[in-house]
Design a protein around this motif. Structure first.
Motif, PDB file in Angstrom:
ATOM      1  N   GLY B  30      12.846  52.594  19.073  1.00 30.87           N
ATOM      2  CA  GLY B  30      13.303  51.410  18.352  1.00 30.87           C
ATOM      3  C   GLY B  30      13.900  50.352  19.252  1.00 30.87           C
ATOM      4  N   VAL B  31      14.129  49.191  18.672  1.00 25.09           N
ATOM      5  CA  VAL B  31      14.506  48.013  19.444  1.00 25.09           C
ATOM      6  C   VAL B  31      15.884  48.150  20.071  1.00 25.09           C
ATOM      7  N   SER B  32      16.757  48.973  19.472  1.00 29.21           N
ATOM      8  CA  SER B  32      18.112  49.090  20.006  1.00 29.21           C
ATOM      9  C   SER B  32      18.129  49.847  21.332  1.00 29.21           C
ATOM     10  N   ALA B  33      17.097  50.622  21.613  1.00 27.71           N
ATOM     11  CA  ALA B  33      17.034  51.364  22.876  1.00 27.71           C
ATOM     12  C   ALA B  33      16.492  50.506  24.014  1.00 27.71           C
ATOM     13  N   LEU B  34      16.043  49.323  23.686  1.00 24.88           N
ATOM     14  CA  LEU B  34      15.430  48.435  24.682  1.00 24.88           C
ATOM     15  C   LEU B  34      16.494  47.684  25.474  1.00 24.88           C
ATOM     16  N   THR B  35      17.141  48.344  26.422  1.00 28.74           N
ATOM     17  CA  THR B  35      18.102  47.667  27.277  1.00 28.74           C
ATOM     18  C   THR B  35      17.467  47.429  28.635  1.00 28.74           C
ATOM     19  N   VAL B  36      17.955  46.417  29.319  1.00 25.82           N
ATOM     20  CA  VAL B  36      17.391  46.053  30.617  1.00 25.82           C
ATOM     21  C   VAL B  36      17.512  47.218  31.599  1.00 25.82           C
ATOM     22  N   ARG B  37      18.672  47.847  31.638  1.00 25.04           N
ATOM     23  CA  ARG B  37      18.872  48.981  32.563  1.00 25.04           C
ATOM     24  C   ARG B  37      17.918  50.124  32.242  1.00 25.04           C
ATOM     25  N   ARG B  38      17.729  50.384  30.969  1.00 27.17           N
ATOM     26  CA  ARG B  38      16.858  51.481  30.557  1.00 27.17           C
ATOM     27  C   ARG B  38      15.412  51.217  30.961  1.00 27.17           C
ATOM     28  N   ILE B  39      14.947  50.019  30.691  1.00 30.34           N
ATOM     29  CA  ILE B  39      13.562  49.661  31.029  1.00 30.34           C
ATOM     30  C   ILE B  39      13.342  49.763  32.537  1.00 30.34           C
ATOM     31  N   ALA B  40      14.274  49.174  33.295  1.00 28.74           N
ATOM     32  CA  ALA B  40      14.149  49.224  34.758  1.00 28.74           C
ATOM     33  C   ALA B  40      14.211  50.669  35.242  1.00 28.74           C
ATOM     34  N   GLY B  41      15.139  51.441  34.699  1.00 30.10           N
ATOM     35  CA  GLY B  41      15.297  52.823  35.112  1.00 30.10           C
ATOM     36  C   GLY B  41      14.046  53.652  34.896  1.00 30.10           C
ATOM     37  N   GLU B  42      13.331  53.354  33.831  1.00 34.75           N
ATOM     38  CA  GLU B  42      12.136  54.131  33.487  1.00 34.75           C
ATOM     39  C   GLU B  42      11.028  53.970  34.542  1.00 34.75           C
ATOM     40  N   VAL B  43      11.052  52.858  35.280  1.00 36.87           N
ATOM     41  CA  VAL B  43      10.100  52.704  36.392  1.00 36.87           C
ATOM     42  C   VAL B  43      10.826  52.866  37.727  1.00 36.87           C
ATOM     43  N   GLU B  44      11.973  53.519  37.683  1.00 36.70           N
ATOM     44  CA  GLU B  44      12.768  53.857  38.861  1.00 36.70           C
ATOM     45  C   GLU B  44      13.202  52.627  39.657  1.00 36.70           C
ATOM     46  N   TYR B  45      13.662  51.636  38.913  1.00 34.41           N
ATOM     47  CA  TYR B  45      14.238  50.459  39.544  1.00 34.41           C
ATOM     48  C   TYR B  45      15.642  50.252  38.983  1.00 34.41           C
ATOM     49  N   THR B  46      16.357  49.313  39.553  1.00 37.17           N
ATOM     50  CA  THR B  46      17.651  48.943  38.980  1.00 37.17           C
ATOM     51  C   THR B  46      17.472  47.668  38.163  1.00 37.17           C
ATOM     52  N   ALA B  47      18.447  47.391  37.341  1.00 37.02           N
ATOM     53  CA  ALA B  47      18.324  46.318  36.359  1.00 37.02           C
ATOM     54  C   ALA B  47      17.942  44.948  36.931  1.00 37.02           C
ATOM     55  N   PRO B  48      18.554  44.517  38.039  1.00 42.87           N
ATOM     56  CA  PRO B  48      18.266  43.147  38.504  1.00 42.87           C
ATOM     57  C   PRO B  48      16.799  42.901  38.820  1.00 42.87           C
TER      58      PRO B  48
END
Lengths: 207, 207
Positions: B30-48
């Motif tokens: 769902g849309v509430s799980a869509l955080t920048v840190r989470r998305i970046a983390g899923e491809v093994e990156y950091t948020a910035p």
DNA sequence: TTCGGAAACCTAACGCTGTTAGACAGCAAA
DNA sequence: TTTGCTGTCTAACAGCGTTAGGTTTCCGAA
């Protein structure tokens, strides 16, 4: 005892003041301005006070939605009561629905967004659902149109109005045009429901 | 030069990987799980890192919405192409629309929520709008139904489908029922548009 | 009238969010 | 080899919803 009732009165008063203030912020600045600190600050309180009147921000928003549906219901009922013919009664009520969305765009958004739980919203909308149901069963009876599933008819009408109101929120369409669309859609539905049975569908092969 | 094109390729690749990962999170949680840190983390990156591919979270969400409308358009076009009769073509496409909403509820929510700017969403939906427009002008031509404002007709149909899809998201209604409602609503609209002009409205006083 | 307790309110903090600044590594070109 | 760019990181900011804990205020009973 008299003091305790006064306390209760004050409590209820504070609660409704929070709701009123939140409504104003919502309508003036949109849902993103609705923060707990902001709402509390507007009545000269600090944020934690909100949690003595609501279990959380969600509960406060739900209260806004409930109040919104009460107003919407009142406006629809008022318009429905004034109509002369049964068809006008349906059309005018539909117009009132879209007009409400146009007059309170942010509130209408909150009443239909996923910000508030879908089923809670549906429960809050129950009076409106019933009004639409009554309206259409009355219409069908006046026209001697048999209705196998009145609820289905009501849901179609209700969903259609919501669809048109949603279109109204798009800048390039807008609510004046949405109101015309709603009118056209409702007229079409009424015509079809009255005509149904008299006409079979003469279909044609696709080009 | 070859190294610079490789860099560009890698950049584009990273961008689309972010979108893909975000889509998965959206549909699963769902849309509430869509955080920048989470998305970046899923491809093994950091948020910035996200901000080197998108101007902000809003731009990323808009990309999701655009991808969603492309898929929706493809599915509707595919169904429309297979239909035998012009009426079925319209009905089947409407069914495809509601089916898409049912199969991708969170994405559909994002495609219609205020989370993403309304006008941006409308722009992203343009192919779908055009498809509906073509569909209905074709239908009208086949039935020799004169259309003074085809766009209005298309908007009514499109808005109606959205209305039914919205009803589907309510737990007590659900998408199977919403699909039936959509079918009924579309049939009614088609019937009315074909019947229109042949029948005047015999109205009755309200009770 | 005084005392005890409850209710109301505050400050401070937690963990989260989106976003930005600044440092550091690695690679391409001079 | 040095210079500079590109990609990535850590650290931090202000803001969010929310909770814990302490302080004040006020009511009812002794």
């Amino acid at each position: 005892m008299s003091t305790s009732t006064r306390r209760e009165r004050e409590r209820a008063n504070a609660r409704s003041r929070l709701i009123a203030v939140a409504s104003e912020i919502l309508e003036r600045e949109g849902v993103s301005a609705l923060t707990v600190r902001r709402i509390a600050g507007e009545v000269e309180y600090t944020a934690p006070v909100v949690y003595q009147h609501f279990t959380g921000k969600g509960a406060l928003l739900l209260a806004l939605v409930e109040a919104g549906y009460e107003r919407l219901h009142a406006q629809m009922a008022s318009v429905a009561g004034r109509a002369v013919t049964v068809d006008d009664r349906v059309l005018d009520t539909g117009r009132a629905y879209v007009a409400f969305a146009g007059a309170n765009p942010h509130l209408y958004q909150l009443m239909n967004d996923a910000t508030v739980d879908a089923d809670d919203r549906f429960r809050a909308a129950e009076p409106v659902t019933r009004l639409v149901l009554d309206l259409l069963t009355g219409w069908a009876a006046a026209h001697r149109v048999p209705m196998t599933d009145p609820m289905e008819i009501a849901e179609v009408a209700w969903g259609t109005m919501h669809g048109m109101a949603s279109l109204g929120q798009i800048g390039t369409i807008g609510f004046p045009r949405a109101a015309r669309l709603a009118d056209q859609a409702l007229r079409a539905l009424l015509l079809a429901w009255r005509t149904d049975g008299e006409h079979g569908v003469r279909d044609r092969p696709a080009g």
